[in-house]
Design a protein around this motif. Structure first.
Motif, short mmCIF file in Angstrom:
data_model
loop_
_atom_site.label_atom_id
_atom_site.label_comp_id
_atom_site.label_asym_id
_atom_site.label_seq_id
_atom_site.Cartn_x
_atom_site.Cartn_y
_atom_site.Cartn_z
N LYS A 117 0.83 -1.20 0.00
CA LYS A 117 0.00 0.00 0.00
C LYS A 117 0.86 1.25 0.00
N GLU A 119 1.68 5.46 0.34
CA GLU A 119 1.52 6.41 1.44
C GLU A 119 0.24 7.24 1.26
N ASP A 120 -0.34 7.64 2.37
CA ASP A 120 -1.49 8.54 2.35
C ASP A 120 -1.01 9.96 2.04
N GLU A 121 -1.88 10.73 1.39
CA GLU A 121 -1.52 12.09 1.01
C GLU A 121 -2.68 13.04 1.30
N THR A 122 -2.35 14.33 1.34
CA THR A 122 -3.38 15.38 1.41
C THR A 122 -3.09 16.41 0.33
N VAL A 292 -12.48 12.22 -0.18
CA VAL A 292 -11.45 11.22 0.08
C VAL A 292 -11.43 10.27 -1.11
N THR A 294 -9.07 6.91 -3.21
CA THR A 294 -8.06 5.86 -3.15
C THR A 294 -7.18 5.96 -4.38
N GLY A 299 -2.95 3.85 -1.50
CA GLY A 299 -2.90 4.91 -0.50
C GLY A 299 -4.13 5.80 -0.57
N GLU A 300 -4.38 6.53 0.51
CA GLU A 300 -5.56 7.40 0.59
C GLU A 300 -5.16 8.84 0.28
N THR A 302 -6.66 12.63 0.55
CA THR A 302 -7.69 13.50 1.11
C THR A 302 -7.51 14.89 0.52
#
Length: 619
Positions: A117, A119-122, A292, A294, A299-300, A302
């Motif tokens: 998976k 990395e999550d990001e904004t 939000v 995917t 990764g997610e 937002t």
């Protein structure tokens, strides 16, 4: 006895195992973009030696190409778990799932490796556009050109979506029309507004319809200014509209979204492909404030936004919603796949009113486009499905004035009302006339005549079929018979058995219809005398089963004329706009039979929503 049973068990196990040096094929299916995808895997000596994938409802340019690439990749990798093809995720997953099932049935099993998976990001922007199809790409460009910082996301890897398969858009009052007609267009905004609203039986969104009719011409000019070229056909695409101003502005094969993409780059729009929105975000006041999503790596992402435009293309790929729209006819029609309705569901979750769900009924044809040997049907269904001959329903009775065939939307809706399919019947004399070169007018036509390149003796485009080869016609009926979409019946009783109706009802229908043709007057549905051409008298009788063709889906949420999404009590949901096929109110009960409405509204609503969203965040 124990030894005998053991011997039987051993024999059964040996029969179940692949035989060395012998190739075995296994077939399995899974649901893809538009329907079932069928995969046949050939296994020899524990290896995958060949893979064939077929999905008649998948889009040729995307799903068709993806199926071919995946089949080759599976053979090369010796596992069904290969990478999906960008832009055709649903088709890819269906091929992988069906191939894995076929392999398992053939005695091969594989472990599916889970990708790590990401990395999550904004991210932050003024305007977030969810869905970069026809309406979304123009919405993003319009918002950016009006001063907004824009992020666009799309679950595929392709700009323009189903807009790439569209042919043209509605508009009245454009520069192209003025070049042809001068200042006297022969029709005006009042005429076309009234036509739209009357077709909706006054149930349409009047303000939205009025805005669209007025603004569509500005959308054409906007596209022209962005290097997307249009042209006007010499006459309307639908025969029923030949006496009207040509309002159908056709793409001129200029890859329109390539040009839009160039301008999106110039305008600084940040597009995140292979990124799927999962839910909308709201603030403490209930205003929509982002989403939000995917990412392709799992990764997610937002995204905080001042305004969100949902341009996800409605719900043609959502079986539950399509069943709601079509009822029991869903199991009979041919549905060209589309989006999964997730954009609508996200809007419902934040309070959007549920608008009318409609199917885009557009033509009738056999479900099987080709025979088991892959040979395509050359002429038979073009004739039997485009001719004002005798049409009957599953009761063996007429159900419409066959003049409706002059508009593909009208007769498609009439067939849908019969449960999604109907039958045409012609006799040997009719087929012989179609094949007779001395018979100048076959009485059969084809829609989208200039696209199909049909020419008359002077080299001009024509709507009418030239005489056909009877050998080709008969060969086509061999294919139709094999696929269950047609039959050559020696008697009307045999035809009734194929249709599944009472022979007495069909015989009565034929007798009455033949009388209308002989007398030149249709006492039942008032078909024009000029189209009362074909009796049904001399066997054999050629019966074709045609299914309603559904090009996609329309509607889902209600908006005002600014494309702001509304609640059940008609209040604006702050920060939320919708465009294109997500929006209810342009068509009511059935897709309107005005050429180019689908693409015209997609592009126009996108342009207006983008400008309105940019203005809203600037306040």
């Amino acid at each position: 006895m124990r030894n005998f049973i053991s011997a039987l068990v051993c024999a059964a196990l040996l029969l179940a195992l692949p035989v060395a040096g012998v190739a075995e094929s296994r077939t399995a299916s899974a649901k893809g973009f538009g329907g079932d995808v069928t995969v046949t895997v050939t296994i020899e000596d524990g290896r995958i030696t060949d893979v064939a994938a077929e999905g008649v409802s998948e889009t040729p340019a995307l799903g068709g190409e993806a199926m071919s690439k995946l089949a080759q990749a599976i053979v090369e990798a010796q596992t069904p778990y290969v990478d999906t093809v960008s832009g055709a995720t649903l088709t890819s997953n269906a091929v992988i799932e069906a191939a894995a099932t076929a392999c398992a049935e053939g005695g091969l099993s594989f472990e599916k490796e889970e990708a790590p998976k990401g990395e999550d990001e904004t991210a932050e922007c003024d305007v977030l556009v969810i869905g970069m199809g026809a309406s979304g790409s123009v919405a993003a460009l319009s918002a950016a050109e009006n001063g907004a910082k824009v992020i666009g996301i799309d679950s595929s890897a392709m700009l323009g979506g189903m807009g790439n398969a569209a042919q043209g858009m509605f508009a009245i009052g454009t520069s192209l029309q003025h070049e042809r007609y001068g200042d006297d267009l022969g029709s005006d905004e009042e005429y076309w507004y009234n036509k739209f609203i009357e077709q909706s039986n006054m149930l349409g969104n009047a303000k939205l319809i009025r805005t669209f009719v007025a603004e569509a011409k500005n959308t054409v000019e906007y596209m022209l200014d962005h290097d997307v070229a249009f042209y006007l056909s010499k006459t309307a695409q639908q025969i029923a509209h030949f006496d009207e101003t040509v309002i159908y502005h056709r793409w001129n094969n200029a890859q329109p979204f390539v040009h839009i993409g160039e301008y999106l780059d110039k305008s600084g729009v940040d597009i995140r492909y292979n990124t799927t929105a999962t839910r909308l975000l709201t603030d403490e006041t209930g205003a929509v404030a982002g989403a939000v999503a995917t990412k392709a790596d799992g990764g997610e992402l937002t995204i905080s936004a001042g305004v969100v435009i949902v341009a996800t293309g409605s719900f043609a790929g959502n079986e539950e919603m399509m069943r709601e729209a079509l009822g029991a006819a869903y199991d009979n029609v041919s549905v060209m796949g589309g989006c999964d309705g997730s954009g609508l569901i996200m809007m419902y979750e934040v309070g959007a009113a549920k608008g009318e769900l409609l199917s885009m009924n557009h033509g009738v044809g056999p479900k099987a486009a080709s025979g088991p040997d892959g040979g395509s049907i050359k002429v038979a269904t073009q004739l039997t499905m485009n001719t004002p001959c005798l049409w009957v329903n599953q009761q063996g009775k007429r159900f419409m004035n066959e003049d409706l065939l002059k508009d593909t939307v009208e007769y498609s809706s009439a067939v849908l009302a019969q449960g999604g399919y109907a039958f045409t019947i012609v006799d040997e004399k009719t087929v012989d006339r179609w094949a007779d070169a001395s018979y100048e007018n076959t009485g059969s036509w084809i829609h989208y005549w200039d696209q199909n390149g049909m020419l008359d003796e002077e080299g001009e485009h024509t709507i009418y079929h030239a005489p056909i080869s009877k050998e080709d016609f008969l060969a086509d009926f061999e294919v139709l018979t094999e696929t269950g979409d047609g039959i050559v019946a020696q008697t009307l009783e045999e035809a009734a058995a194929f249709i599944g109706c009472d022979p007495a009802d069909l015989l009565e229908t034929v007798e009455n219809y033949n009388g209308y043709v002989r007398n030149g007057k249709d006492e039942e549905f008032f078909k024009s005398a000029e189209d009362l051409l074909w009796t049904v008298e001399e066997g054999p009788f050629y019966v074709t089963k045609g299914y309603n063709a559904v090009l996609g889906a329309l509607g889902g949420v209600n908006t005002n004329e600014k494309l702001q999404v509304l609640t059940d009590d008609a209040k604006v949901i702050p920060g939320l706009y919708a465009t294109g096929n997500n929006v209810s109110g342009m068509s009511v009960a059935a897709y309107v039979n005005i050429e180019g409405t689908g693409l015209g509204f997609a592009l126009t609503s996108g342009r207006l929503a983008g400008a309105n969203a940019a203005a809203a965040v600037a306040e």
